[in-house]
Design a protein around this motif. Structure first.
Motif, mmCIF file in Angstrom:
data_model
loop_
_atom_site.group_PDB
_atom_site.id
_atom_site.type_symbol
_atom_site.label_atom_id
_atom_site.label_comp_id
_atom_site.label_asym_id
_atom_site.label_seq_id
_atom_site.Cartn_x
_atom_site.Cartn_y
_atom_site.Cartn_z
ATOM 1 N N MET A 135 58.696 5.808 41.226
ATOM 2 C CA MET A 135 59.549 6.888 40.760
ATOM 3 C C MET A 135 59.051 7.324 39.389
ATOM 4 O O MET A 135 59.145 6.569 38.425
ATOM 5 N N PRO A 136 58.478 8.499 39.265
ATOM 6 C CA PRO A 136 57.970 8.954 37.979
ATOM 7 C C PRO A 136 59.087 9.352 37.033
ATOM 8 O O PRO A 136 60.152 9.764 37.454
ATOM 9 N N ASP A 137 58.818 9.165 35.725
ATOM 10 C CA ASP A 137 59.793 9.654 34.747
ATOM 11 C C ASP A 137 59.541 11.135 34.527
ATOM 12 O O ASP A 137 58.737 11.746 35.217
ATOM 13 N N ALA A 138 60.233 11.718 33.562
ATOM 14 C CA ALA A 138 60.134 13.156 33.328
ATOM 15 C C ALA A 138 58.702 13.595 33.062
ATOM 16 O O ALA A 138 58.320 14.694 33.392
ATOM 17 N N GLY A 139 57.891 12.712 32.485
ATOM 18 C CA GLY A 139 56.511 13.058 32.173
ATOM 19 C C GLY A 139 55.551 12.752 33.301
ATOM 20 O O GLY A 139 54.356 12.905 33.163
ATOM 21 N N GLY A 140 56.046 12.266 34.446
ATOM 22 C CA GLY A 140 55.184 11.961 35.569
ATOM 23 C C GLY A 140 54.547 10.586 35.483
ATOM 24 O O GLY A 140 53.675 10.250 36.260
ATOM 25 N N ASP A 141 54.943 9.760 34.555
ATOM 26 C CA ASP A 141 54.350 8.442 34.339
ATOM 27 C C ASP A 141 55.003 7.406 35.255
ATOM 28 O O ASP A 141 56.199 7.230 35.240
ATOM 29 N N ALA B 138 65.169 2.971 37.325
ATOM 30 C CA ALA B 138 65.807 4.139 36.681
ATOM 31 C C ALA B 138 66.384 3.740 35.322
ATOM 32 O O ALA B 138 66.288 4.484 34.346
ATOM 33 N N SER B 139 66.963 2.551 35.249
ATOM 34 C CA SER B 139 67.513 2.076 33.986
ATOM 35 C C SER B 139 66.412 1.904 32.948
ATOM 36 O O SER B 139 66.571 2.278 31.783
ATOM 37 N N TRP B 140 65.281 1.341 33.380
ATOM 38 C CA TRP B 140 64.159 1.160 32.458
ATOM 39 C C TRP B 140 63.608 2.485 31.984
ATOM 40 O O TRP B 140 63.277 2.645 30.810
ATOM 41 N N VAL B 141 63.503 3.444 32.887
ATOM 42 C CA VAL B 141 62.992 4.762 32.505
ATOM 43 C C VAL B 141 63.900 5.371 31.445
ATOM 44 O O VAL B 141 63.427 5.891 30.426
ATOM 45 N N GLN B 142 65.202 5.293 31.664
ATOM 46 C CA GLN B 142 66.151 5.839 30.682
ATOM 47 C C GLN B 142 66.077 5.076 29.359
ATOM 48 O O GLN B 142 66.105 5.670 28.288
ATOM 49 N N LEU B 143 65.961 3.767 29.439
ATOM 50 C CA LEU B 143 65.952 2.925 28.243
ATOM 51 C C LEU B 143 64.672 3.116 27.419
ATOM 52 O O LEU B 143 64.696 3.066 26.194
ATOM 53 N N LEU B 144 63.551 3.365 28.106
ATOM 54 C CA LEU B 144 62.256 3.343 27.431
ATOM 55 C C LEU B 144 61.636 4.715 27.235
ATOM 56 O O LEU B 144 60.477 4.812 26.805
ATOM 57 N N LEU C 14 65.733 -2.335 43.067
ATOM 58 C CA LEU C 14 64.509 -1.961 42.360
ATOM 59 C C LEU C 14 64.587 -0.524 41.853
ATOM 60 O O LEU C 14 64.163 -0.240 40.731
ATOM 61 N N ASP C 15 65.128 0.375 42.672
ATOM 62 C CA ASP C 15 65.289 1.767 42.239
ATOM 63 C C ASP C 15 66.229 1.869 41.043
ATOM 64 O O ASP C 15 65.956 2.597 40.079
ATOM 65 N N GLU C 16 67.354 1.161 41.099
ATOM 66 C CA GLU C 16 68.333 1.204 39.996
ATOM 67 C C GLU C 16 67.759 0.603 38.716
ATOM 68 O O GLU C 16 67.927 1.149 37.625
#
Length: 111
Positions: free
Chosen positions: A1-7, A104-110, A99-101
């Motif tokens: 699942m990519p973050d907003a920047g596609g990473d 997603a939490s890590w993406v938001q946190l980091l 794993l998805d949750e």
């Protein structure tokens, strides 16, 4: 699942870390009988992961310098808590959903 920047970095690292189902805490006795548990990474390994997260945040220019180490601590604490308790609690979701949750939490946190 990519973050907003596609990473894919955070989500991929998170999934790799959980792949082994680490469930044994070195400071706690192992369960008697039943299946054996995978040995959980020690404190030094967790500290190294936190440092790697901090370095990645620095390299990416994410967050303020004073936030980077603590965000790594929070991210690893989430992962460690789930790893220690995954098979003992009724989370009301599948492993893939977890794993998805967590990702997603890590993406938001980091980010």
């Amino acid at each position: 699942m990519p973050d907003a920047g596609g990473d894919h970095g955070v989500a991929s690292a998170n999934r790799r870390q959980l792949a082994g189902h680490p469930t044994h805490h070195p400071g706690r006795p192992r369960r008697r009988g039943g299946r054996s548990r995978t040995h959980r990474p020690g404190r030094a390994m967790v500290g190294e992961a936190i440092s790697d997260i901090q370095d990645g945040l620095t390299t990416a220019g994410r967050l303020e310098p004073h936030q980077r180490h603590f965000r790594g601590v929070l991210a690893m604490a989430q992962l460690d808590f789930v790893a220690q308790n995954w098979d003992r609690a009724d989370w009301k979701l599948t492993r893939d959903q977890m794993l998805d949750e967590l990702s997603a939490s890590w993406v938001q946190l980091l980010t």
